[in-house]
Design an enzyme around this catalytic site. Structure first.
Site, short mmCIF file in Angstrom:
data_model
loop_
_atom_site.label_atom_id
_atom_site.label_comp_id
_atom_site.label_asym_id
_atom_site.label_seq_id
_atom_site.Cartn_x
_atom_site.Cartn_y
_atom_site.Cartn_z
N TYR A 75 34.04 28.35 29.30
CA TYR A 75 35.34 28.87 28.82
C TYR A 75 36.51 27.90 28.50
CZ TYR A 75 38.78 32.49 29.18
OH TYR A 75 39.85 33.57 29.05
N GLU A 79 36.60 41.05 32.95
CA GLU A 79 37.62 41.02 32.32
C GLU A 79 37.19 40.70 30.80
OE1 GLU A 79 40.68 38.76 34.44
OE2 GLU A 79 41.45 37.80 32.41
N ASP A 138 38.75 38.25 36.70
CA ASP A 138 38.80 36.70 36.94
C ASP A 138 39.47 36.65 38.13
OD1 ASP A 138 37.50 36.28 34.50
OD2 ASP A 138 39.42 35.27 33.59
#
Length: 847
Positions: free
Chosen positions: A330, A11, A106
């Site tokens: 993240y 992604e 993801d």
DNA sequence: GCAAGGTC
């Protein structure tokens, strides 16, 4: 059967790099294809997308808002077009030679859709290459290797659920946005938008404002007494003094402190005031544990950062940078449960020996058992936000980045720390009275075991003192007070509270909520911080409530969510869901089109109200804020050209109308928004009148034209509110020097020898503010410019932010040469939060 | 130029 290399698609670039690293055992090398990173090793290649690389939109023939009736958009075709050309073309190029493709986006619904978009791009160039899908909950060696060993197929139903959302959002958003904009004739940059997420968010803000506007405050009274222990002179023992509050039991027996009747309040106060002692009636001690917080998801991270005064946008932008640099995980996640493969001991170990975190990490490691806290939400895409264990050097981050990084590190520490223990002490004392005794209460709390507070200083650990007393003990009343108060309206939502509320309502996502708030600012729906809705916002919500209630209700998202789940299960199709949604929108338009004119009028009136300053002193029409063709703001009469009355505004910033009005003219006070230079301009008519009343004060000859044309320098007060020293021959000579906006200007007897000008002094009406010598205006301006340059010079060294530069200047280091000459240990001793190694790093970087 | 959702 193709024999080409295997192509792995992720992604984002970051995930591509880490997965390549794991699968190749560190041997993957980065190459660039069409400007995009491709990680290559053995027979494999791995490319990262940038989220969605294709987007849905109407065909170009629907682009002109005037040519197309908004209602036509409901059944208009929808195309998918590349939005990231370079990535799409790199992907096509690589797909042509691939022998196998693996989608590793993801592990969530949007990831499945992004995966399907990649799938279709691959299929355009090769219709039979095998395409697999792998799923993993975190990018770790164990999870990734296992996922690649057991590949699966794309879940097309899950992807279709995401596509249904795209279509519903586009059709509703575009059709209604165009309708409102056209009806209000707002077609430029100032169009009027609505959508499934921004609608309910805006309504939330408007509804709160309605409550505030409708609020009637009520008077009430509160009574307090200072009590002290001891039979001796109570005043000798200040440690034993504490404040207690009067309370009573209302009709249904609940405890109340607010007295609503003034007579009752002053009656009680008379008794209290004359009392000299109070007797302890009850003492209750309780021990409470205070559990450490759960790991950070995006929302809770934003909330914590906002208590450090970061806006939601700013906090996310810093987190993004820290993530890209590899220091934290993240930052967009809903997950509040650490994955199994996170070993807290190992992560704590990474901090041992560091100056800022070493001691705390060691004390946490010292315990037998480490059991991280868990929140309610566990997801499969990303872990909660935590430090990666890769540590930045002090010079790698600026002050703000460092502060946010420390927050993330300390939150991780807190989640593996022990609970805190508090001791609560409640004392009730009675004051004898002719009728019923008056009751006073005091609540004390003491932190017995600091637990996580020792490593996480952001949540309040403040204690309140109440001494040890026993039942029946006599206390001295040393002071009493009687306070008249009023009930307060509910508070406006702050940005982080808004984001939390959106999350609890299920609207928006972790990655979009903070952007939605920014969008409301950009559209002119909200102003200031905490956000306050404009009249336009009220009008948009009112129009939606009447004709398109769904688009301002959380219900629309809830329904869509249920529909998407049905699609995912295979119980409904994308076609079913979008058809039904379109039908609903058709109905909305039936009502809307009948009343289009009225809606438009109301929107336009509100837009004008947002710009109206008050009544024109000339003709009584409205004075409104306008923008000149050059882009500068001014105030003009709405009856122009019949009435040409204008008032100037300062040249810096964007005007914001405040809630207060001027007592003399009834005009709204104006604030100029200009980032850090934001200031209150006040009543524009007062400013103009003050300038007219103030004569120019000549202080000397103009350095530019004094000799040739006899120009003189004068202190001038402009009608726009600014003040300067300028040439009297303006506009023929435009020599000018800026002066501060605030304070009274005094021309002293001192004279600058260099420029032959008097020295100036600034004084203030406010006694707390000290006056200061500005000196010769030319010298002052020169110093000001040098200062600007000097400040930025230190900041040019990476790792030195504004705050650090300021601290260094305080110890006499005001430029790069002096930084290089400085003795690191001496600097470290004198500057808070800076170690000698850091200084050495700066010195190295400054070379 | 419209939405909301990814990512930067």
């Amino acid at each position: 059967m193709s024999q080409g290399p295997e192509l792995i698609i992720t992604e984002k670039d970051n995930a591509a790099r880490r997965i390549a690293d794991i699968l190749s055992g560190g041997s993957a090398e980065a190459e660039r294809t069409r400007g995009v990173n491709v990680y290559t090793w053995g027979g494999r290649r791995c490319i990262g997308l940038s989220g969605h690389v294709v987007g849905v939109d109407f065909p170009p023939e629907y682009d002109d808002w005037r040519d197309v009736e908004p209602v036509e958009l409901i059944d208009a075709p929808i195309d998918k077009r590349p939005t990231q050309e370079n990535i799409v073309s790199a992907l096509r190029l690589l797909a042509r030679t691939a022998g196998r493709v693996v989608i590793a986006t993801d592990y969530d619904r949007e990831g499945e859709l992004i995966g399907k978009e990649a799938y279709e791009l691959v299929r355009e160039v090769d219709d039979d290459v095998p395409i697999d899908r792998v799923r993993f909950s975190s990018i770790t060696e164990r999870e990734v290797t296992e996922a690649f060993a057991t590949p699966d197929d794309l879940d097309f139903d899950l992807a279709a659920a995401g596509e249904a959302r795209q279509i519903v959002d586009l059709v509703w958003g575009a059709a209604l946005t165009r309708f409102l904009s056209l009806s209000a004739r707002q077609l430029g940059d100032d169009f009027i938008s609505v959508g499934r997420v921004q609608g309910p968010t805006l309504k939330l803000i408007v509804d709160r404002e309605r409550e505030i506007e409708a609020f009637d405050s009520e008077d009430y009274w509160e009574l307090f007494a200072d009590l002290a222990k001891g039979d001796s002179d109570a005043g000798d023992d200040p440690d034993g003094a504490f404040e207690a509050q009067y309370f009573y039991h209302d009709d249904d027996g609940t405890e109340a402190e607010r007295v609503w009747d003034e007579g009752a309040a002053s009656g009680a106060y008379e008794t209290l005031e004359t009392a000299s002692t109070a007797t302890v009636d009850s003492v209750r001690r309780r021990t409470r544990t205070d559990d450490p917080p759960a790991p950070f998801n995006t929302t809770q991270f934003i909330r914590a950062a906002s208590s450090l005064n970061y806006t939601a946008q700013r906090a996310m932008s810093i987190a993004e940078d820290l993530y890209t640099a590899g220091y934290i995980t993240y930052p967009r996640t809903d997950n509040t449960v650490y994955p199994d493969d996170l070993d807290p001991r190992e992560l704590l170990d990474a901090f041992v020996g560091t100056r800022q975190f070493g001691d705390d990490a060691e004390s946490l490691l010292d315990r037998e058992e480490i059991d991280p806290t868990e929140g309610d939400e566990e997801t499969t895409d990303h872990p909660p936000i935590h430090p990666t264990g890769e540590l930045p050097g002090a010079a790698d981050l600026d002050d703000d980045e460092w502060e946010v990084y420390e927050l993330v590190v300390r939150r991780f520490f807190a989640t593996v720390a022990d609970p805190a223990t508090w001791e609560h002490l409640r004392v009730v004392a009675a004051v004898a009275s002719e009728g019923e005794d008056l009751l006073l209460k005091a609540n004390g709390k003491r932190l017995v075991e600091p637990g996580y507070h020792a490593v996480y200083p952001y949540s309040s650990a403040s204690e309140s003192f109440v001494p040890d007393v026993r039942e029946g003990e006599e206390l001295t009343v040393t002071d009493t007070s009687f306070e008249a108060k009023q009930t307060q309206p509910p508070r406006r939502y702050g940005q982080s509270r808004l984001i939390e509320t959106m999350e609890s309502m299920g609207i928006g996502t972790k990655a979009t909520r903070h952007n939605v708030i920014q969008k409301l600012y950009d559209r002119g729906y909200i102003e200031s911080d905490p956000p306050r809705p404009t009249r336009l916002a009220h009008a948009v919500v009112e129009a939606a409530e009447e004709f398109a209630e769904r688009v301002v209700s959380e219900e629309m998202t809830a329904q869509l969510e249920a529909d998407m789940q049905a699609i995912t299960r295979g119980d409904a199709t994308l076609e079913d869901v979008t058809r039904e949604s379109r039908e609903m929108l058709e109905e909305v338009f039936e009502g809307l089109m009948e009343s289009g004119e009225a809606v438009g009028d109301h929107l336009r009136e509100s837009l004008k109200a947002d710009r109206t300053v008050g009544a024109c002193p000339e003709c009584g029409s409205d004075l409104v804020i306008r923008q000149s063709r050059q882009g500068s703001y001014f105030i003009g009469c709405d009856a122009y050209p019949e009435c040409t009355r204008t008032l100037p505004l300062p040249s810096t910033g964007k005007p914001l109308l405040l809630e207060e009005t001027c007592n003399d003219h009834g005009l709204t006070q104006v604030k100029m928004l200009a980032g850090r230079k934001t200031f209150v301009h006040g009543c524009p008519l007062c400013q103009a009148e003050a300038a007219d009343a103030q004569e120019d004060r000549v202080i000397g000859a103009c350095p530019d034209c004094g000799t040739d044309h006899g120009g003189e320098l004068a202190i001038k007060q402009l009608r726009s509110g600014s003040r300067l020293v300028g040439c009297t021959r303006y506009p023929d000579c435009d020599y000018s020097l800026p002066l501060p906006r605030r304070g009274d200007l005094e021309v002293t007897d001192g004279v600058c020898e260099e420029h032959d000008l008097p020295e100036l002094r600034i004084t203030y009406d406010d006694e707390d503010r000290e006056s200061w010598a500005l000196g010769c205006p030319i010298c002052n301006y020169r110093e000001y410019q040098a200062e600007q340059a000097g400040g930025s010079e230190l900041e040019s060294v990476s790792g030195i932010g504004e705050k650090t530069a300021e601290k260094l200047q305080n110890v006499g280091i005001d430029d790069v040469p002096s930084l290089k000459e400085a003795e690191p240990d001496a600097v470290a001793d004198r500057v808070d939060g800076v170690g000698p190694d850091t200084v050495r790093e700066w010195q190295a970087k400054a070379d």
